[in-house]
Structures are given as structure tokens and as C-alpha cells.
Design a protein around this motif. Sequence first.
Motif, PDB file in Angstrom:
ATOM      1  N   UNK A   2       0.853  -1.190   0.000  1.00 24.41           N
ATOM      2  CA  UNK A   2       0.000   0.000   0.000  1.00 24.41           C
ATOM      3  C   UNK A   2       0.888   1.239   0.000  1.00 24.41           C
ATOM      4  N   UNK A   3       0.662   2.120  -0.988  1.00 21.92           N
ATOM      5  CA  UNK A   3       1.468   3.319  -1.170  1.00 21.92           C
ATOM      6  C   UNK A   3       0.635   4.564  -0.915  1.00 21.92           C
ATOM      7  N   UNK A   4       1.301   5.619  -0.433  1.00 23.47           N
ATOM      8  CA  UNK A   4       0.694   6.940  -0.385  1.00 23.47           C
ATOM      9  C   UNK A   4       1.635   7.927  -1.060  1.00 23.47           C
ATOM     10  N   UNK A   5       1.175   8.535  -2.131  1.00 20.90           N
ATOM     11  CA  UNK A   5       1.935   9.569  -2.827  1.00 20.90           C
ATOM     12  C   UNK A   5       1.482  10.938  -2.307  1.00 20.90           C
ATOM     13  N   UNK A   6       2.411  11.760  -1.868  1.00 17.19           N
ATOM     14  CA  UNK A   6       2.074  13.094  -1.375  1.00 17.19           C
ATOM     15  C   UNK A   6       2.759  14.121  -2.275  1.00 17.19           C
ATOM     16  N   UNK A   7       1.968  14.985  -2.897  1.00 20.49           N
ATOM     17  CA  UNK A   7       2.486  15.920  -3.881  1.00 20.49           C
ATOM     18  C   UNK A   7       1.604  17.161  -3.934  1.00 20.49           C
ATOM     19  N   UNK A   8       2.194  18.298  -4.239  1.00 15.86           N
ATOM     20  CA  UNK A   8       1.396  19.519  -4.339  1.00 15.86           C
ATOM     21  C   UNK A   8       0.438  19.448  -5.521  1.00 15.86           C
ATOM     22  N   UNK A  37      -2.823   5.543  -2.685  1.00 17.04           N
ATOM     23  CA  UNK A  37      -3.560   6.760  -2.354  1.00 17.04           C
ATOM     24  C   UNK A  37      -2.697   7.953  -2.753  1.00 17.04           C
ATOM     25  N   UNK A  38      -3.306   8.991  -3.304  1.00 15.85           N
ATOM     26  CA  UNK A  38      -2.595  10.207  -3.704  1.00 15.85           C
ATOM     27  C   UNK A  38      -3.195  11.393  -2.960  1.00 15.85           C
ATOM     28  N   UNK A  39      -2.345  12.157  -2.294  1.00 13.89           N
ATOM     29  CA  UNK A  39      -2.767  13.382  -1.615  1.00 13.89           C
ATOM     30  C   UNK A  39      -2.178  14.564  -2.381  1.00 13.89           C
ATOM     31  N   UNK A  40      -3.041  15.493  -2.812  1.00 19.82           N
ATOM     32  CA  UNK A  40      -2.542  16.694  -3.488  1.00 19.82           C
ATOM     33  C   UNK A  40      -3.372  17.904  -3.075  1.00 19.82           C
ATOM     34  N   UNK A  41      -2.934  19.093  -3.479  1.00 20.79           N
ATOM     35  CA  UNK A  41      -3.508  20.343  -2.985  1.00 20.79           C
ATOM     36  C   UNK A  41      -4.167  21.132  -4.114  1.00 20.79           C
ATOM     37  N   UNK A  42      -5.484  21.112  -4.156  1.00 18.98           N
ATOM     38  CA  UNK A  42      -6.208  21.869  -5.175  1.00 18.98           C
ATOM     39  C   UNK A  42      -6.064  23.371  -4.950  1.00 18.98           C
ATOM     40  N   UNK A  43      -5.979  23.799  -3.698  1.00 18.19           N
ATOM     41  CA  UNK A  43      -5.806  25.231  -3.409  1.00 18.19           C
ATOM     42  C   UNK A  43      -4.541  25.786  -4.054  1.00 18.19           C
ATOM     43  N   UNK A  44      -3.478  24.982  -4.095  1.00 16.43           N
ATOM     44  CA  UNK A  44      -2.220  25.442  -4.699  1.00 16.43           C
ATOM     45  C   UNK A  44      -2.384  25.635  -6.199  1.00 16.43           C
ATOM     46  N   UNK A  45      -3.084  24.707  -6.829  1.00 17.12           N
ATOM     47  CA  UNK A  45      -3.353  24.868  -8.267  1.00 17.12           C
ATOM     48  C   UNK A  45      -4.148  26.137  -8.525  1.00 17.12           C
ATOM     49  N   UNK A 104      -2.794   1.276   6.777  1.00 16.97           N
ATOM     50  CA  UNK A 104      -1.419   0.970   7.137  1.00 16.97           C
ATOM     51  C   UNK A 104      -0.569   1.014   5.862  1.00 16.97           C
ATOM     52  N   UNK A 105       0.045   2.168   5.613  1.00 11.18           N
ATOM     53  CA  UNK A 105       0.813   2.345   4.383  1.00 11.18           C
ATOM     54  C   UNK A 105       2.200   1.729   4.528  1.00 11.18           C
ATOM     55  N   UNK A 106       2.569   0.911   3.552  1.00 14.94           N
ATOM     56  CA  UNK A 106       3.914   0.340   3.534  1.00 14.94           C
ATOM     57  C   UNK A 106       4.945   1.372   3.099  1.00 14.94           C
ATOM     58  N   UNK A 107       4.534   2.253   2.170  1.00 17.47           N
ATOM     59  CA  UNK A 107       5.447   3.245   1.602  1.00 17.47           C
ATOM     60  C   UNK A 107       4.732   4.593   1.540  1.00 17.47           C
ATOM     61  N   UNK A 108       5.400   5.636   2.044  1.00 18.54           N
ATOM     62  CA  UNK A 108       4.936   7.007   1.847  1.00 18.54           C
ATOM     63  C   UNK A 108       5.977   7.685   0.970  1.00 18.54           C
ATOM     64  N   UNK A 109       5.533   8.102  -0.217  1.00 15.09           N
ATOM     65  CA  UNK A 109       6.460   8.661  -1.204  1.00 15.09           C
ATOM     66  C   UNK A 109       6.133  10.137  -1.388  1.00 15.09           C
ATOM     67  N   UNK A 127       6.102   3.695   7.995  1.00 18.20           N
ATOM     68  CA  UNK A 127       6.459   2.905   6.826  1.00 18.20           C
ATOM     69  C   UNK A 127       7.727   3.427   6.181  1.00 18.20           C
ATOM     70  N   UNK A 128       8.077   2.854   5.042  1.00 18.71           N
ATOM     71  CA  UNK A 128       9.225   3.326   4.276  1.00 18.71           C
ATOM     72  C   UNK A 128       8.889   4.709   3.727  1.00 18.71           C
ATOM     73  N   UNK A 129       9.819   5.646   3.879  1.00 17.54           N
ATOM     74  CA  UNK A 129       9.591   6.998   3.377  1.00 17.54           C
ATOM     75  C   UNK A 129      10.617   7.327   2.279  1.00 17.54           C
ATOM     76  N   UNK A 130      10.090   7.755   1.123  1.00 15.17           N
ATOM     77  CA  UNK A 130      10.911   8.127  -0.013  1.00 15.17           C
ATOM     78  C   UNK A 130      10.614   9.574  -0.406  1.00 15.17           C
ATOM     79  N   UNK A 131      11.585  10.199  -1.043  1.00 20.39           N
ATOM     80  CA  UNK A 131      11.394  11.568  -1.554  1.00 20.39           C
ATOM     81  C   UNK A 131      12.085  11.652  -2.910  1.00 20.39           C
ATOM     82  N   UNK A 132      11.347  12.055  -3.953  1.00 20.23           N
ATOM     83  CA  UNK A 132      11.930  12.215  -5.275  1.00 20.23           C
ATOM     84  C   UNK A 132      12.219  13.683  -5.557  1.00 20.23           C
ATOM     85  N   UNK A 133      13.408  13.951  -6.055  1.00 17.67           N
ATOM     86  CA  UNK A 133      13.859  15.318  -6.346  1.00 17.67           C
ATOM     87  C   UNK A 133      13.411  15.724  -7.750  1.00 17.67           C
ATOM     88  N   UNK A 134      12.134  16.010  -7.911  1.00 15.49           N
ATOM     89  CA  UNK A 134      11.641  16.459  -9.212  1.00 15.49           C
ATOM     90  C   UNK A 134      12.171  17.838  -9.546  1.00 15.49           C
TER      91      UNK A 134
END
Length: 417
Positions: A2-8, A37-45, A104-109, A127-134
Motif C-alpha cells: 500500500x502506497x501513499x503519494x504526497x504531492x502539491x 492513495x494520492x494526496x494533493x492540494x487543489x488550493x495550490x493549483x 497501514x501504508x507500507x510506503x509514503x512517497x 512505513x518506508x519513506x521516499x522523496x523524489x527530487x523532481x
Amino acid sequence: MRFCMITTFYPPFSFGGDAIFVRALSRALAERGHAVDVIHCIDSYRALAPPGRAADPAPDPEPDGVTVHGLRSPFGILSPLATQQSGQPALKSGEIRRILASASFDVIHFHNISLVGGPMILRYGNGIKLYTMHEHWLICPTHVLFKFKREACLERSCLRCQLVYRRPPQLWRYTSMLNAALRHVDSFISPSEFTLRRHHAEGLDIPIVPIPYCLGHEAEELPPPGSLDGVPLPSRPFFLFVGRLEKIKGLQTVIPLFREKGDADLVVAGDGDYASELKQLAAGHERVHFLGRLTPAQLRGVYARAIALLVPSITFETFGQVIIEAYAVRTPVIVRDLGPMPEIVAESGGGLVFRDDAGLREAMERLRTDPALRDALGEAGYRAYRSRWTEEVHLERYLGLIRDLQVKKRTASEDSF
């Protein structure tokens, strides 16, 4: 897993390639049986959308296995502003915590977190935490290392630079907040070796693994017959530029070369804040053609017909997604000798590198007049794409990193007893 992607930003509430990549990664994982699961911010857009925007765009249906949480605050654009200034999720903290506690997220990215949570969101969840340098957000308040909106940044002047960009200074950057938050991440992912080295050179003592971007299977599919009907392509051979029309992309350095008489045109696919200035620069010059935004299928067809893709960026990008898009349809590239672009060309053999206007002219003329060279470079780029930048290759590295981190955590937990 189970993944959770967190992005603006997440499509269609987005502007750049990082959001498209997050969606592609999420869907690829879901296709292989994982839940995302993907969490993003509509207010920022909404805060950054161009003036005159009508209603919010309608989201595309997501496949089974992908659940999208578009966050909205009753305080509107004050929510991302509070995050930008405080370095914390602030007005969206409660909703983000609720989502992370709902499973219970295995990975939060974490991806682009600048306006959805700031550095303090890296503390959230388990869980495992990753961060990508976009982007270069970890080391640059403006994200792009383009100093004073003039040149690639080689020496910091962050406060003055933020004022030039008309952005309120982030005082938390002058505290220990960022370094403390980074310790909560198990591994950072860099799209290129160049970006990895640049972050380490700026003094960030963090574990970084290079995993380049990728493309899905559709990247190699030529468009169906008729898909380019209505696309005003020139009758003569042409070079191609693809991307957001922003100053950092360097298209303004290329257009003047097409004011002169010549045997090939320039086609521009994309749109952005700098479009009006670029069109004004090209006014009256019949060799420059602006197509605006194209569908993915149309864009593949235009890539395939071009002599070569031009990548004249004048600042440090983190990767060159358009390069591998060209390679996927056997089109070579001509790139500026800056940032990760020459590295991609060197490891693929799929293009030429230039340093100045004379070098660009020479490279374009070589490919225009030597079809055999053009085809050989395009074929080399395609072979490199198949071996390095497909979805399968990316997921093998990505899931392999997660497995390694899981073993490392398990071993550390056992050793503590």
C-alpha cells in the motif's frame, strides 16, 4: 503493498511533468496489484493557475487501485501560503493526518511537497519513506536554480533572488527545520546523477539513489491515421521544441537562428507564461511555428517527423523527460551542454551537444544534411530507451530499493533486541 503519494500537484490540477510522472507511477503500481492513495492540494493549483481560468478542470477517472484525495481548505489560497511561510502542512494538517491514519501504508512517497506540507510533512506517517527530487526545492527556494531570472545559479544569493521572483522569503530555511525533517526520510531518489551530485555539493548529507524517469508502453506507439489532421505542420523539414514555454527552457536563444533564411523550420509544441514574449520574438518569421498544446498521440507523431528535438535549457534541470520521449520514437536530440542533458546523450549515444549558437547551427546542419547520421543517432537513442527508461526498468529499480530498505529496517529492529 500500500502506497501513499504526497504531492502539491496532480493532474489535471497541475502544470508540469512531475505531476504527470506521479500519476504514471501510481497507475503502473495499481496495474501490478498495489494500492495507491494520492494526496494533493487543489488550493495550490487555484493559487497559481493563469488569470482568467474558468472552472476547475474535470479529473480523469482513475483505475482500480488508485484513490485520489484533492485537498481544499475553506481558507483557499491562504492555506498554501501558510505552508510556504511556515514550512508545515498548517491548515491541511488534520486532513493529511486523517488520511495517513486511515490505512497501514507500507510506503509514503513524497514528491513536490513545497505547498502541500513543506519540510515538516516529512515527519508524518509510518512505513518506508521516499522523496523524489523532481525539482531543486531542497536547495533552492525558487525550485529552479535560475539566479535572478537570468542565469544558472552557481553561487547562492537566495534572499535577493526570492525578491526578484517576488516570493516572500522563507525564514524557516535559515533554521534547522529542513535538516531535522530530512532525517525522517529513508531514501531520496534523484532522476539523474547530475542532480544527485548537485545536492551533495550543496552540503546535504542524505542517502540519494539515482533512478531515472520512465515512459509507459504508449510512448512507442505511433499515432493512428488522421491524428495529425488539423495540426499545422510545415511542409519543409523541421526541428522540434517541446515543453513549457518559460524563460528557463531557453527557446528565446533558438528562435533568432531561424530568422535567417534556411532549409528547415522550427516547430514549437507547448504553452506557458513566456509564450507571448516568444511569439513576439518570432513575429514576422515564417520559419517558426507555434502549435500550442498537443495530445500525447499528436505529440508522438510530431516527434517522429522531426529531424531532431532541440533542448536548449539555460538552467539546471533534474532530468530531460522530453529526451526520452524523442528516443521512444527513434528521434535524435540536440542538447545544451548544461546540467544532466549531456550525460543522457553520452550514455545513450542518441544525439549531439552544443555550447553556443555556432555549435547549435553546426549540429542542426549535420543532422539536416546527413539522414544516415540522423537515423543512426535515433536508433541508438531508442536502444538506450528500451534498456534504461521503460516503465519495467524503472519499477524494477524502484521496488528493489523499497525491498532493500525493508530488509534494512527489519535487520535494525532485530538487532535492537
